[in-house]
Every structure is written in C-alpha cells, then in structure tokens.
Scaffold this motif. Sequence first.
Motif, PDB file in Angstrom:
ATOM      1  N   ALA A 133       0.851  -1.188   0.000  1.00 12.98           N
ATOM      2  CA  ALA A 133       0.000   0.000   0.000  1.00 12.98           C
ATOM      3  C   ALA A 133       0.892   1.246   0.000  1.00 12.98           C
ATOM      4  CB  ALA A 133      -0.899  -0.001   1.233  1.00 12.98           C
ATOM      5  N   ASP A 134       0.391   2.335  -0.589  1.00 18.75           N
ATOM      6  CA  ASP A 134       1.183   3.555  -0.708  1.00 18.75           C
ATOM      7  C   ASP A 134       1.697   4.067   0.632  1.00 18.75           C
ATOM      8  OD1 ASP A 134       0.844   3.454  -3.400  1.00 18.75           O
ATOM      9  OD2 ASP A 134      -0.549   5.140  -3.543  1.00 18.75           O
ATOM     10  N   LYS A 135       0.948   3.840   1.701  1.00 17.53           N
ATOM     11  CA  LYS A 135       1.356   4.345   3.020  1.00 17.53           C
ATOM     12  C   LYS A 135       2.645   3.694   3.520  1.00 17.53           C
ATOM     13  CE  LYS A 135      -1.604   1.075   5.551  1.00 17.53           C
ATOM     14  NZ  LYS A 135      -2.736   0.950   6.514  1.00 17.53           N
ATOM     15  N   LYS A 140      13.907   4.222   0.717  1.00 19.59           N
ATOM     16  CA  LYS A 140      14.799   3.070   0.866  1.00 19.59           C
ATOM     17  C   LYS A 140      14.078   1.732   0.670  1.00 19.59           C
ATOM     18  CE  LYS A 140      17.914   5.428   4.084  1.00 19.59           C
ATOM     19  NZ  LYS A 140      18.546   5.372   5.438  1.00 19.59           N
ATOM     20  N   MET A 141      12.817   1.798   0.327  1.00 18.26           N
ATOM     21  CA  MET A 141      12.026   0.568   0.195  1.00 18.26           C
ATOM     22  C   MET A 141      12.547  -0.294  -0.942  1.00 18.26           C
ATOM     23  SD  MET A 141       7.915   0.218  -0.373  1.00 18.26           S
ATOM     24  CE  MET A 141       7.114  -1.364  -0.510  1.00 18.26           C
ATOM     25  N   GLU A 142      12.887  -1.540  -0.627  1.00 16.42           N
ATOM     26  CA  GLU A 142      13.376  -2.487  -1.637  1.00 16.42           C
ATOM     27  C   GLU A 142      12.639  -3.817  -1.602  1.00 16.42           C
ATOM     28  OE1 GLU A 142      17.511  -2.953  -0.955  1.00 16.42           O
ATOM     29  OE2 GLU A 142      18.049  -0.943  -1.649  1.00 16.42           O
ATOM     30  N   ASP A 143      12.034  -4.145  -0.469  1.00 23.17           N
ATOM     31  CA  ASP A 143      11.385  -5.445  -0.305  1.00 23.17           C
ATOM     32  C   ASP A 143       9.890  -5.352  -0.580  1.00 23.17           C
ATOM     33  OD1 ASP A 143      13.830  -6.473   0.492  1.00 23.17           O
ATOM     34  OD2 ASP A 143      13.476  -5.933   2.585  1.00 23.17           O
ATOM     35  N   LEU A 144       9.304  -6.510  -0.861  1.00 26.10           N
ATOM     36  CA  LEU A 144       7.864  -6.592  -1.049  1.00 26.10           C
ATOM     37  C   LEU A 144       7.191  -6.692   0.316  1.00 26.10           C
ATOM     38  CD1 LEU A 144       7.790  -9.156  -4.002  1.00 26.10           C
ATOM     39  CD2 LEU A 144       7.896  -6.663  -4.113  1.00 26.10           C
ATOM     40  N   LYS A 145       6.359  -5.718   0.630  1.00 23.82           N
ATOM     41  CA  LYS A 145       5.691  -5.686   1.934  1.00 23.82           C
ATOM     42  C   LYS A 145       4.362  -6.424   1.915  1.00 23.82           C
ATOM     43  CE  LYS A 145       8.894  -2.940   3.576  1.00 23.82           C
ATOM     44  NZ  LYS A 145       9.870  -3.415   4.576  1.00 23.82           N
ATOM     45  N   LYS A 167       3.352   3.516  -4.815  1.00 27.50           N
ATOM     46  CA  LYS A 167       3.205   4.978  -4.902  1.00 27.50           C
ATOM     47  C   LYS A 167       3.847   5.523  -6.178  1.00 27.50           C
ATOM     48  CE  LYS A 167       3.034   8.872  -1.707  1.00 27.50           C
ATOM     49  NZ  LYS A 167       3.481   9.386  -0.371  1.00 27.50           N
ATOM     50  N   GLY A 168       3.699   4.758  -7.251  1.00 30.96           N
ATOM     51  CA  GLY A 168       4.205   5.211  -8.541  1.00 30.96           C
ATOM     52  C   GLY A 168       5.695   5.009  -8.739  1.00 30.96           C
ATOM     53  N   ASN A 169       6.332   4.236  -7.848  1.00 34.04           N
ATOM     54  CA  ASN A 169       7.766   3.974  -7.954  1.00 34.04           C
ATOM     55  C   ASN A 169       8.015   2.478  -8.104  1.00 34.04           C
ATOM     56  OD1 ASN A 169       9.169   6.737  -7.136  1.00 34.04           O
ATOM     57  ND2 ASN A 169       7.434   6.428  -5.756  1.00 34.04           N
TER      58      ASN A 169
END
Length: 266
Positions: A133-135, A140-145, A167-169
């Motif tokens: 989710a965008d929140k 630094k996000m690299e992993d699948l949450k 979030k569009g990235n």
Amino acid sequence: MEEEAAATSQILEEKLYVAVGREVWKNISNLMWALQNSQGKKICILHIHQPSPTIPVLGTRFEASTVDEESVRAYRGKETAKTDKILQEYLSICLKKGVQAEKLCVEMDSIEKGIVEVIYQHRIRKFVMGAAADKHYSIKMEDLKSKKANFVCQQAPATCQIHFTCKGNLIHTREARVDEVRALSVLLSDFQRLVLPQIRSDEQNNTSSMDIISSEVLLSDIQEEPNDSSSLAFPCSGMGLNMMNFLINSTKLWQKLTIQNHEHCE
C-alpha cells in the motif's frame, strides 16, 4: 528485414497487464507507472473480484449460503455493476493519457491465487502489480511488503516478468527466466529422445522373453529353466550410467531453480 519487422510487431502487440483494486485512488499511481513504462504495448486492466461472503438483508448481513437464491442473485448483480463502473474509471484514465486499454475481470475468492491463475491461463509475459500500500512507501524501500505480492512473486510462472510498484515507484522487478525454461525444455526433449525409447525397448524385450518362456513351459513341464539371477533385470537396467547421471542432473536443476525462485522473492 521482414523478420525484424515481425519481431518488432510481436513486441508491440504483447500486452502489459496491470492489477488493480476496487479503490481507484489507491491504485492510480501504479497504473500511471504502467502507462509511462508500457513502451507502446497494449494495456490490459486486470481485476480479481472477490464475491462478498455475506448478503445484506433488512440491514443485517447473513452468510450467502443461508440466504435465498433470488436475494443472492440480486446482490451479485449489484456487485457486478459496481465492479464494471470501477473498471470503466480505470479505462477512462488510460484514455485521457492517450492509451487504448481493455479490461479483464476474474471472479475468485483469493486475489493472489487469481492473479497467478490468470498469468498461467493467458500466458502473460509482462505484468505490473503493487508491492505494498502507498502508506508503506519509503525512499529506501526495496522489499515486497505485501503478502499478495510475495505470493505472486514466488508462484507465478518463470516466463512472466513482473514489476512491483508502490506509490508510482518501481520497487522490485522479477525478471522472466526464459533461459532456464528453455534449459528445462531441452532436458525434457533429451528425456523423451533418450529415455522413452529405451523403456519401450526394455518392455518389448521383457514381453518377448515372457512369450518364449510360456511356450517352453507348454512344450515340456518337466524341463526347468536354469536359475540365473543375472538374467533378472530391473526397469532401468538398460539405461546405463549416462542415463542415470542425466536423471540425477535433471533433479538437481529442478532443485536449483526452486531455490533461486525463493531467494529472488525474499
């Protein structure tokens, strides 16, 4: 030149599938990323519809199995109409960006299992879905949450390239492992070419031996066959050491691919 033109045409005709949810505002950023990175490919909006397990009756929700069929049918019709309206919103967004898109809606209780099944059935080669989710997004996000994203990453066919966005990235890309699939195809071809004829030959030889033995027994009940244990062959005896090594290496390759698949998605 004609082959190059045909290859280019095939690439352009290949569709880019984008998974979307019921809430447009939560999914629009991922759709925009797909539109910006479609590289001329056709866009297909994919939505996995989960039928509600409960049906509202006089202000109270009941299990669908306990409600009369007419009420369930009427409510399902409303669900379908609402889903169609949502998908039309996505198509309108694509149209405003100058992209002709189509929609695909599949009904299934599990979203992630539905996605994997659609990838298999439609032989999808390019796919985009949310990593979380965008929140949950951070630079630094690299992993699948998302559990759904992790499931699809692990279970989708190796021939499909999957972009996970948030979030569009772009967060992560699971590349298609076409070379490994081709390697498995070669192994299967070798197995069919080398192993199956040998098995058929062994079966024919065993059948012929049994016919000869039966004839000899009928001709003479008092004649005994010599007890030679070396003449008793097990099913794979005719394959030889090279064939056994082939089977062992095939098993090792399967294990290696399985390990790589899980490591790639962790």
